[in-house]
Design an enzyme around this catalytic site. Structure first.
Site, PDB file in Angstrom:
ATOM      1  N   GLY A   7       0.813  -1.248  -0.077  1.00 44.05           N
ATOM      2  CA  GLY A   7      -0.053  -0.114  -0.102  1.00 44.05           C
ATOM      3  C   GLY A   7       0.827   1.236  -0.135  1.00 44.05           C
ATOM      4  N   GLN A  17       3.181  10.028   1.060  1.00 45.29           N
ATOM      5  CA  GLN A  17       4.472   9.412   1.118  1.00 45.29           C
ATOM      6  C   GLN A  17       5.122   9.587  -0.038  1.00 45.29           C
ATOM      7  OE1 GLN A  17       2.457   5.337   1.926  1.00 45.29           O
ATOM      8  NE2 GLN A  17       4.285   5.166   2.932  1.00 45.29           N
ATOM      9  N   CYS A  37       5.565  -0.481   7.080  1.00 42.27           N
ATOM     10  CA  CYS A  37       5.292   0.702   6.339  1.00 42.27           C
ATOM     11  C   CYS A  37       6.476   1.107   5.478  1.00 42.27           C
ATOM     12  CB  CYS A  37       4.886   1.987   7.371  1.00 42.27           C
ATOM     13  SG  CYS A  37       4.562   3.855   6.255  1.00 42.27           S
ATOM     14  N   LEU A  38       6.259   1.275   4.079  1.00 41.72           N
ATOM     15  CA  LEU A  38       7.422   1.833   3.553  1.00 41.72           C
ATOM     16  C   LEU A  38       8.239   3.024   3.778  1.00 41.72           C
ATOM     17  CD1 LEU A  38       6.065   1.437  -0.280  1.00 41.72           C
ATOM     18  CD2 LEU A  38       7.601  -0.119   1.126  1.00 41.72           C
ATOM     19  N   HIS A  78      -4.690   1.482   7.600  1.00 41.43           N
ATOM     20  CA  HIS A  78      -3.254   2.016   7.532  1.00 41.43           C
ATOM     21  C   HIS A  78      -3.013   3.243   6.633  1.00 41.43           C
ATOM     22  CE1 HIS A  78       1.333   1.234   7.932  1.00 41.43           C
ATOM     23  NE2 HIS A  78       1.166   2.050   6.910  1.00 41.43           N
ATOM     24  N   GLU A  79      -3.482   3.063   5.359  1.00 42.01           N
ATOM     25  CA  GLU A  79      -3.221   4.040   4.384  1.00 42.01           C
ATOM     26  C   GLU A  79      -3.840   5.432   4.702  1.00 42.01           C
ATOM     27  OE1 GLU A  79      -0.721   3.693   2.643  1.00 42.01           O
ATOM     28  OE2 GLU A  79      -0.361   1.517   3.201  1.00 42.01           O
ATOM     29  N   HIS A 114      -2.508   7.728   6.855  1.00 42.97           N
ATOM     30  CA  HIS A 114      -1.590   8.593   6.209  1.00 42.97           C
ATOM     31  C   HIS A 114      -2.040  10.008   5.699  1.00 42.97           C
ATOM     32  CE1 HIS A 114       2.447   6.410   6.129  1.00 42.97           C
ATOM     33  NE2 HIS A 114       1.543   5.246   5.648  1.00 42.97           N
TER      34      HIS A 114
HETATM   35 NI    NI Z   1       2.386   3.055   5.478  1.00 40.76          NI
END
Ligand code: NI
Length: 167
Positions: A46, A51, A91-92, A133-134, A137
């Site tokens: 995701g 991000q 998380c990236l 989660h996304e 953000h």
């Molecule tokens: Ni993330």
């Protein structure tokens, strides 16, 4: 399509509140395509636009094992939450850190797709966690915010050290 660079925690740009997309046009579709390419290349399941330093309410997700089920959420809103569920999340933007966070087990989300068409999706388990989660953000929230202050400090130190070494 272009692979964009991903901001890493504790970068303050991850704290911006993303703005709604007014019109789903070719610019937004190009953004979606770059985000998908960036997510697959990472690899991740995701990615939110914030991000890659684009503060718009756009999310891409692919939780499938074959990496063949791209889901696009533009201006997403969670309209129902049921039960509790938790898995180790990563998380990236927080590389190498995995921690369990309490989430809803089942959610209903409304959003626009890549063509600007509204849809409603009911999601469970991993997909539900990924969406929650996304969407965090988009409001400047990162999963480590749910952890204890001590854990947050440790993660911050570890990532700051990694970033210094990477320069
Ligand atoms: Ni993330």
């Amino acid at each position: 399509m272009t692979v964009r660079s991903i901001l890493h925690y504790p970068d303050p740009r991850l704290r911006k509140k993303a703005q709604p997309v007014a019109v789903v046009n070719d610019d937004i579709r190009a953004l979606v395509d770059d985000m998908a390419e960036t997510m697959y290349q990472a690899p991740g399941i995701g990615l939110a636009a914030i991000q890659i330093d684009v503060p718009k309410r756009v999310v891409v997700i692919d939780c499938s094992t074959q990496r063949s089920d791209l889901k696009v959420f533009i201006n997403p809103v969670i309209t129902r939450r049921e039960g509790t569920y938790g898995i180790e999340e990563g998380c990236l933007s927080v590389p190498g850190i995995f921690e369990e966070v309490e989430r809803a087990h089942t959610i209903e989300v409304r959003a626009l797709d890549r063509d600007g068409k509204p849809f409603t999706l009911v999601a469970h388990d991993l997909l539900a966690v990924c969406i929650q989660h996304e969407l965090d953000h988009l409001d400047g929230k990162v999963f480590v915010d749910y952890l204890s202050r001590l854990k947050q400090q440790r993660i911050r130190k570890k990532l700051e050290k990694q970033q210094r070494l990477a320069i």
